[in-house]
Design a protein around this motif. Structure first.
Motif, PDB file in Angstrom:
ATOM      1  N   MET A  57      98.747  70.425 -12.640  1.00 44.46           N
ATOM      2  CA  MET A  57      99.211  69.479 -11.652  1.00 44.46           C
ATOM      3  C   MET A  57     100.302  70.115 -10.815  1.00 44.46           C
ATOM      4  SD  MET A  57     100.397  65.551 -12.140  1.00 44.46           S
ATOM      5  CE  MET A  57     102.153  65.786 -12.251  1.00 44.46           C
ATOM      6  N   VAL A  58     100.300  69.836  -9.512  1.00 36.47           N
ATOM      7  CA  VAL A  58     101.301  70.350  -8.587  1.00 36.47           C
ATOM      8  C   VAL A  58     102.072  69.167  -8.019  1.00 36.47           C
ATOM      9  CG1 VAL A  58     101.718  71.605  -6.445  1.00 36.47           C
ATOM     10  CG2 VAL A  58      99.876  72.337  -7.986  1.00 36.47           C
ATOM     11  N   ALA A  59     103.395  69.183  -8.167  1.00 37.55           N
ATOM     12  CA  ALA A  59     104.263  68.155  -7.592  1.00 37.55           C
ATOM     13  C   ALA A  59     105.125  68.829  -6.530  1.00 37.55           C
ATOM     14  CB  ALA A  59     105.134  67.516  -8.665  1.00 37.55           C
ATOM     15  N   GLU A  60     104.781  68.592  -5.279  1.00 38.62           N
ATOM     16  CA  GLU A  60     105.438  69.281  -4.155  1.00 38.62           C
ATOM     17  C   GLU A  60     105.336  68.383  -2.922  1.00 38.62           C
ATOM     18  OE1 GLU A  60     107.313  71.109  -1.842  1.00 38.62           O
ATOM     19  OE2 GLU A  60     106.850  72.827  -3.163  1.00 38.62           O
ATOM     20  N   ASP A  61     106.499  68.072  -2.304  1.00 38.54           N
ATOM     21  CA  ASP A  61     106.477  67.160  -1.161  1.00 38.54           C
ATOM     22  C   ASP A  61     106.197  67.877   0.161  1.00 38.54           C
ATOM     23  OD1 ASP A  61     109.015  68.394  -1.294  1.00 38.54           O
ATOM     24  OD2 ASP A  61     109.875  66.843  -0.016  1.00 38.54           O
ATOM     25  N   ASP A  62     106.287  69.200   0.178  1.00 36.01           N
ATOM     26  CA  ASP A  62     105.936  69.970   1.365  1.00 36.01           C
ATOM     27  C   ASP A  62     104.413  70.164   1.365  1.00 36.01           C
ATOM     28  OD1 ASP A  62     105.272  72.207   3.083  1.00 36.01           O
ATOM     29  OD2 ASP A  62     107.388  72.724   3.120  1.00 36.01           O
ATOM     30  N   GLU A  63     103.736  69.521   2.290  1.00 37.60           N
ATOM     31  CA  GLU A  63     102.273  69.519   2.272  1.00 37.60           C
ATOM     32  C   GLU A  63     101.690  70.923   2.416  1.00 37.60           C
ATOM     33  OE1 GLU A  63     100.721  66.785   5.099  1.00 37.60           O
ATOM     34  OE2 GLU A  63     101.656  65.025   4.169  1.00 37.60           O
ATOM     35  N   LYS A  64     102.296  71.760   3.249  1.00 42.10           N
ATOM     36  CA  LYS A  64     101.775  73.110   3.434  1.00 42.10           C
ATOM     37  C   LYS A  64     101.932  73.930   2.154  1.00 42.10           C
ATOM     38  CE  LYS A  64     102.487  73.409   8.438  1.00 42.10           C
ATOM     39  NZ  LYS A  64     103.166  74.142   9.543  1.00 42.10           N
ATOM     40  N   GLN A  65     103.092  73.812   1.515  1.00 46.55           N
ATOM     41  CA  GLN A  65     103.309  74.528   0.253  1.00 46.55           C
ATOM     42  C   GLN A  65     102.344  74.018  -0.819  1.00 46.55           C
ATOM     43  OE1 GLN A  65     105.457  77.004  -0.808  1.00 46.55           O
ATOM     44  NE2 GLN A  65     106.091  77.390   1.302  1.00 46.55           N
ATOM     45  N   ALA A  66     102.180  72.711  -0.897  1.00 49.69           N
ATOM     46  CA  ALA A  66     101.289  72.134  -1.901  1.00 49.69           C
ATOM     47  C   ALA A  66      99.855  72.596  -1.698  1.00 49.69           C
ATOM     48  CB  ALA A  66     101.372  70.610  -1.849  1.00 49.69           C
ATOM     49  N   GLU A  67      99.422  72.640  -0.443  1.00 48.88           N
ATOM     50  CA  GLU A  67      98.059  73.076  -0.147  1.00 48.88           C
ATOM     51  C   GLU A  67      97.862  74.546  -0.499  1.00 48.88           C
ATOM     52  OE1 GLU A  67      94.081  72.980   1.193  1.00 48.88           O
ATOM     53  OE2 GLU A  67      95.503  71.469   0.477  1.00 48.88           O
ATOM     54  N   LEU A  68      98.875  75.375  -0.219  1.00 52.74           N
ATOM     55  CA  LEU A  68      98.783  76.793  -0.553  1.00 52.74           C
ATOM     56  C   LEU A  68      98.639  76.991  -2.063  1.00 52.74           C
ATOM     57  CD1 LEU A  68      99.032  79.794   0.318  1.00 52.74           C
ATOM     58  CD2 LEU A  68     101.506  79.558  -0.016  1.00 52.74           C
ATOM     59  N   VAL A  69      99.488  76.308  -2.832  1.00 56.38           N
ATOM     60  CA  VAL A  69      99.428  76.441  -4.286  1.00 56.38           C
ATOM     61  C   VAL A  69      98.090  75.907  -4.807  1.00 56.38           C
ATOM     62  CG1 VAL A  69     100.478  75.738  -6.473  1.00 56.38           C
ATOM     63  CG2 VAL A  69     101.936  76.330  -4.522  1.00 56.38           C
ATOM     64  N   ARG A  70      97.641  74.775  -4.262  1.00 52.87           N
ATOM     65  CA  ARG A  70      96.366  74.203  -4.706  1.00 52.87           C
ATOM     66  C   ARG A  70      95.226  75.187  -4.503  1.00 52.87           C
ATOM     67  NH1 ARG A  70      91.980  72.110  -2.717  1.00 52.87           N
ATOM     68  NH2 ARG A  70      92.709  72.304  -0.556  1.00 52.87           N
ATOM     69  N   ARG A  71      95.180  75.824  -3.323  1.00 52.46           N
ATOM     70  CA  ARG A  71      94.087  76.753  -3.030  1.00 52.46           C
ATOM     71  C   ARG A  71      94.095  77.946  -3.984  1.00 52.46           C
ATOM     72  NH1 ARG A  71      93.685  77.214   3.591  1.00 52.46           N
ATOM     73  NH2 ARG A  71      93.103  75.039   3.988  1.00 52.46           N
ATOM     74  N   TYR A  72      95.268  78.485  -4.242  1.00 51.76           N
ATOM     75  CA  TYR A  72      95.347  79.617  -5.159  1.00 51.76           C
ATOM     76  C   TYR A  72      94.915  79.217  -6.570  1.00 51.76           C
ATOM     77  CZ  TYR A  72      97.397  83.302  -2.268  1.00 51.76           C
ATOM     78  OH  TYR A  72      97.585  84.292  -1.348  1.00 51.76           O
ATOM     79  N   LEU A  73      95.348  78.061  -7.025  1.00 49.06           N
ATOM     80  CA  LEU A  73      94.982  77.612  -8.362  1.00 49.06           C
ATOM     81  C   LEU A  73      93.484  77.344  -8.463  1.00 49.06           C
ATOM     82  CD1 LEU A  73      97.982  75.224  -9.119  1.00 49.06           C
ATOM     83  CD2 LEU A  73      97.431  77.332 -10.351  1.00 49.06           C
TER      84      LEU A  73
END
Length: 236
Positions: free
Chosen positions: A1-17
């Motif tokens: 699970m990723v908890a991140e309020d910065d949408e761009k950062q969250a999307e980057l981490v999601r894609r890598y995972l």
């Protein structure tokens, strides 16, 4: 699970995972993170510190108070040593400051997941074989610690350090060796991480944390776990 309020950062981490084969849930605030952890019980939480509604430090504090042992990797723009150690003191397993390398983030995720799964594996050869050092008992299979029969709550990082040292009582473990038990990254700040875990363990297993008798410092080398009863002077 990723908890991140910065949408761009969250999307980057999601894609890598997801590229590494993980199923990923993304939330944007601390209260949502707590709700989703309770509902989904993820294998690992990548947690930003600065979030609305509840910050990452409060999330970790609540999760550990609920005795949830999932690995937590914190992300923050804060870079002072006090900030880093506060997160670890509350029960985070690792800490990365922004900006960070996505490849390093994935490496740390792999390491935390590998160590977490190793800690939950049970084999016939190790079943019900608790590690003992005098009145201190560490049970890797049940992920339990007790001192003189009383249960001791440990964070995942504290447990890994204690379990490693309990396998070889009286052996001196260097900070580097204990660091490898945590996440294997050789960074200056991480050596202080080991010291913080040791300090917190002493609060939990020592009758007088400032005068330890179980978890001892070997100056200039590292730490060792010992049985105080065996080392006490015998009456004449």
């Amino acid at each position: 699970m990723v908890a991140e309020d910065d949408e761009k950062q969250a999307e980057l981490v999601r894609r890598y995972l997801e590229h590494e084969g993980h199923a990923v849930t993304v939330v944007g605030d601390g209260l949502a993170a707590l709700a989703e952890v309770r509902h989904r019980e993820p294998d690992l939480l990548v947690l930003d510190v600065m979030m609305p509604r509840a910050d990452g430090l409060d999330v970790v504090r609540v999760l550990r108070a609920e005795h949830r042992e999932l690995p937590v990797l914190m992300l923050t723009a804060r870079s002072t040593e006090d900030d880093l150690l506060l997160g670890l003191d509350l029960g985070a397993d690792d800490y990365m400051t922004k900006p960070y390398s996505p490849r390093e983030l994935m490496a740390r995720v792999r390491t935390l997941l590998r160590r977490s799964r190793r800690g939950t594996e049970t084999t016939a050869s190790t079943a019900d074989q608790a590690l003992r050092c005098g009145a201190l008992v560490v049970d890797p299979d049940r992920h339990e610690v007790s001192v003189e029969g009383l249960p001791v709550d440990c964070t995942p990082g504290e447990f890994r350090i204690l379990a490693a040292m309990a396998t070889e009582p009286d052996r001196v473990f260097t900070r580097q060796r204990l660091l490898e038990e945590l996440h294997g990254f050789d960074r200056y700040i991480s050596f202080r991480t080991v010291d913080v875990h040791i300090m917190n363990l002493r609060k939990k297993i020592e009758p007088a944390p400032r005068r330890p008798i179980r978890l001892l410092t070997v100056f200039g080398v590292g730490y060792k776990l010992t049985d105080p009863a065996r080392n006490a002077p015998r009456a004449s």
